[in-house]
Design an enzyme around this catalytic site. Structure first.
Site, mmCIF file in Angstrom:
data_model
loop_
_atom_site.group_PDB
_atom_site.id
_atom_site.type_symbol
_atom_site.label_atom_id
_atom_site.label_comp_id
_atom_site.label_asym_id
_atom_site.label_seq_id
_atom_site.Cartn_x
_atom_site.Cartn_y
_atom_site.Cartn_z
ATOM 1 N N ASN A 208 62.034 -24.130 95.497
ATOM 2 C CA ASN A 208 61.540 -25.507 95.580
ATOM 3 C C ASN A 208 62.704 -26.450 95.843
ATOM 4 O O ASN A 208 63.850 -26.013 95.970
ATOM 5 C CB ASN A 208 60.794 -25.881 94.295
ATOM 6 C CG ASN A 208 61.678 -25.697 93.091
ATOM 7 O OD1 ASN A 208 62.713 -26.337 92.956
ATOM 8 N ND2 ASN A 208 61.298 -24.776 92.206
ATOM 9 N N ASP A 277 56.607 -21.330 89.573
ATOM 10 C CA ASP A 277 55.438 -20.859 88.830
ATOM 11 C C ASP A 277 55.014 -19.459 89.266
ATOM 12 O O ASP A 277 54.358 -18.748 88.518
ATOM 13 C CB ASP A 277 54.254 -21.825 89.045
ATOM 14 C CG ASP A 277 54.472 -23.125 88.280
ATOM 15 O OD1 ASP A 277 55.169 -23.095 87.259
ATOM 16 O OD2 ASP A 277 53.949 -24.165 88.727
ATOM 17 N N LYS A 287 64.612 -5.356 104.358
ATOM 18 C CA LYS A 287 64.244 -6.611 105.022
ATOM 19 C C LYS A 287 62.883 -6.466 105.711
ATOM 20 O O LYS A 287 62.656 -5.470 106.410
ATOM 21 C CB LYS A 287 65.321 -6.953 106.054
ATOM 22 C CG LYS A 287 65.114 -8.282 106.705
ATOM 23 C CD LYS A 287 66.156 -8.540 107.780
ATOM 24 C CE LYS A 287 65.772 -9.764 108.576
ATOM 25 N NZ LYS A 287 66.487 -9.850 109.844
ATOM 26 N N PRO A 303 56.124 -16.063 83.822
ATOM 27 C CA PRO A 303 55.902 -16.508 82.448
ATOM 28 C C PRO A 303 56.309 -17.975 82.296
ATOM 29 O O PRO A 303 57.242 -18.431 82.966
ATOM 30 C CB PRO A 303 56.833 -15.609 81.626
ATOM 31 C CG PRO A 303 57.721 -14.915 82.595
ATOM 32 C CD PRO A 303 57.110 -15.002 83.951
ATOM 33 N N ASP A 304 55.605 -18.717 81.446
ATOM 34 C CA ASP A 304 55.966 -20.112 81.167
ATOM 35 C C ASP A 304 57.006 -20.095 80.048
ATOM 36 O O ASP A 304 56.699 -19.781 78.900
ATOM 37 C CB ASP A 304 54.718 -20.891 80.751
ATOM 38 C CG ASP A 304 54.989 -22.383 80.685
ATOM 39 O OD1 ASP A 304 55.995 -22.768 80.051
ATOM 40 O OD2 ASP A 304 54.214 -23.160 81.268
ATOM 41 N N PHE A 321 60.100 -31.493 81.256
ATOM 42 C CA PHE A 321 60.122 -32.420 82.385
ATOM 43 C C PHE A 321 58.856 -32.206 83.191
ATOM 44 O O PHE A 321 58.401 -31.073 83.328
ATOM 45 C CB PHE A 321 61.363 -32.160 83.260
ATOM 46 C CG PHE A 321 62.633 -32.572 82.569
ATOM 47 C CD1 PHE A 321 63.129 -31.822 81.514
ATOM 48 C CD2 PHE A 321 63.306 -33.717 82.961
ATOM 49 C CE1 PHE A 321 64.277 -32.204 80.841
ATOM 50 C CE2 PHE A 321 64.461 -34.120 82.289
ATOM 51 C CZ PHE A 321 64.939 -33.363 81.233
HETATM 52 N N1 CTP Z 1 58.373 -24.642 82.930
HETATM 53 C C1 CTP Z 1 58.676 -23.487 82.257
HETATM 54 N N2 CTP Z 1 58.289 -22.274 82.762
HETATM 55 C C2 CTP Z 1 57.562 -22.203 83.901
HETATM 56 C C3 CTP Z 1 57.225 -23.393 84.578
HETATM 57 C C4 CTP Z 1 57.640 -24.604 84.072
HETATM 58 O O1 CTP Z 1 59.315 -23.546 81.211
HETATM 59 N N3 CTP Z 1 57.203 -21.025 84.363
HETATM 60 C C5 CTP Z 1 58.825 -25.931 82.365
HETATM 61 C C6 CTP Z 1 59.637 -26.778 83.312
HETATM 62 O O2 CTP Z 1 61.017 -26.500 83.200
HETATM 63 C C7 CTP Z 1 59.323 -28.194 82.846
HETATM 64 C C8 CTP Z 1 57.899 -28.086 82.333
HETATM 65 O O3 CTP Z 1 57.670 -26.695 82.075
HETATM 66 O O4 CTP Z 1 60.157 -28.614 81.800
HETATM 67 C C9 CTP Z 1 56.855 -28.581 83.286
HETATM 68 O O5 CTP Z 1 57.008 -27.917 84.507
HETATM 69 P P1 CTP Z 1 55.968 -28.143 85.712
HETATM 70 O O6 CTP Z 1 56.343 -27.240 86.848
HETATM 71 O O7 CTP Z 1 55.869 -29.610 85.972
HETATM 72 O O8 CTP Z 1 54.641 -27.691 85.002
HETATM 73 P P2 CTP Z 1 53.681 -26.477 85.112
HETATM 74 O O9 CTP Z 1 53.453 -25.961 83.738
HETATM 75 O O10 CTP Z 1 54.140 -25.517 86.144
HETATM 76 O O11 CTP Z 1 52.321 -27.186 85.546
HETATM 77 P P3 CTP Z 1 51.702 -27.557 86.985
HETATM 78 O O12 CTP Z 1 52.053 -26.424 87.903
HETATM 79 O O13 CTP Z 1 50.231 -27.632 86.644
HETATM 80 O O14 CTP Z 1 52.258 -28.860 87.394
#
Ligand code: CTP
Length: 406
Positions: A208, A277, A287, A303-304, A321
């Protein structure tokens, strides 16, 4: 930078790196400081005072006595300024300061100084390794002076080793630490920054537009304010901040591993990284070749990281953020709830002067408890300082609650 309107005394002693002090003076002035240079007699064998006078627009102090000297300058100078930097500092100068000797203007200023001091040693590697020199430096540190480690590399004497004056930018960064409030002393802060790279094959990846600038600014400002800082960074083109433990990662999964391993040891997590994500379900070892007219890829959710560390929380302050294009506040609040955050920094990335890649940011700080704080357009360092102000307040509340409950 923390330099606007600040007055800095730059002491220059007699080593070959004295010529680099001119660049240090220039950078300090560039960052907004007023610089008064004091040179020892041997420093003047390497560079002329005129160079510094021209760069700083101020008379250079070179002697305690004689027609050019001002009465009581040796007392006043070290007390009027906001900080003192000696770059380069020779082994001889360090020895004299450690021993309390004041036999010229600069060493006498050091005896009378009441302001924070940064010593930037530069010398031959053998001198640096000398136990007497190391003992003297330990005495200076013991008295509260900040001492920078010299850099490694080729030295003027032909040898290669430790002893080079650190790069001017690093010296300026260390001075910024001297000038900052020390309200994060004793705190451990973990910062994530930058994008992640999710590989399709050995040459292509999904990513990104994050540059890492806001996260790096947070790491720099937290270090300046006294915190022990670890920066877990995805791939960026930014230099590792001075004083910060730097951990380079590529993918979201690597970042997750590093964050989870370190989280139990820290007081604060600032999750500024733009974590991808999704990742390609299959990363090809070879390749991928151009063959079909159209291609489709399968992606798997990463994973989040914030959700995962929420389960490990034991009093840490966690800041997330949210970079959004629509429904900024509602989306930020949803993420705060779902990820159990104490504070979320919401920014609208539709604006060209805010968010990705630029040096400025316009954000709203939304605490879990209390009213949102909309900030004007600021530099990313200024935004970092505002976020850390809130973090300091949250830490104080946490410590107060802890004290009440014990
Ligand atoms: N974040 C995280 N792990 C992920 C994705 C995001 O810890 N896999 C954290 C980011 O570092 C940020 C926060 O979650 O501090 C919000 O990230 P954002 O990309 O805005 O949110 P998402 O949960 O991905 O939601 P959406 O895609 O619905 O905007």
């Amino acid at each position: 930078m923390a330099f606007l309107g600040k007055r800095i005394l730059l002491g220059v002693t007699g080593g070959i790196a004295a010529y680099k002090a001119a660049e240090v003076a220039r950078r300090l002035i560039g960052a907004g400081a007023r610089v008064k240079v004091v040179m020892t007699r041997s420093a003047q064998e390497f560079v002329g005072p005129l160079t510094f006078a021209a760069l700083t627009g101020e008379k250079v102090a070179t002697a305690m006595f004689g027609p050019a000297s001002e009465p009581l300058e040796h007392v006043a100078l070290g007390q009027e300024v906001d900080a003192i930097v000696v770059a380069p500092a020779t082994a001889n100068f360090i020895g004299k300061v450690a021993g309390g000797i004041g036999d010229d203007l600069l060493t006498t200023i050091m005896l009378a100084a009441t302001r924070p001091v940064l010593i930037c040693p530069a010398m031959n590697a053998g001198m640096w390794a000398n136990l007497v020199v190391q003992g003297n430096l330990a005495r200076l540190k013991g008295r509260g002076l900040m001492v920078m480690e010299p850099a490694a590399g080729p030295l003027a004497c032909g040898a290669v080793g430790l002893g080079r004056l650190p790069e001017p930018d690093l010296i300026v960064e260390a001075v910024a630490g001297l000038l900052s409030p020390q309200d994060l002393t004793g705190r451990q802060v973990l910062v994530t920054a930058g994008p992640t790279h999710e590989d399709f094959d050995p040459v292509r990846f999904l990513t990104n537009r994050s540059s890492g600038k806001q996260g790096y600014a947070l790491a720099r400002v937290a270090w300046r304010r006294g915190a022990g800082v670890t920066l877990v960074s995805g791939p960026t083109s930014l230099p590792a901040p001075y004083g910060v433990k730097y951990v380079a990662v590529r993918s979201a999964r690597d970042m997750g591993v590093e964050v989870k391993a370190r989280f139990p040891e820290v007081d604060v997590l600032l999750m500024a990284a733009a974590v991808s994500d999704y990742r390609p379900t299959q990363a090809e070892v070879r390749k991928i070749k151009r063959s079909q007219e159209e291609m489709a890829f399968h992606l798997t959710q990463n994973p989040d990281i914030l959700k995962q560390v929420a389960g490990l929380k034991s009093g840490q302050i966690v800041v997330g953020f949210a970079a959004e294009t629509h429904d900024l506040e509602a989306e930020a609040r949803r993420k705060m709830r779902e990820k159990h955050l104490d504070l979320i920094v919401a920014n609208d990335v539709n604006r060209p002067d805010s968010g990705f890649q630029v040096d400025t940011n316009e954000v709203t700080l939304i605490p879990r408890i209390g009213a949102p704080v909309p900030l004007p357009l600021l530099s990313k360092e200024e935004v970092a300082a505002k976020i850390l102000d809130q973090v300091v307040a949250l830490l104080e509340t946490r410590d107060g609650d802890h004290a009440k409950n014990t």
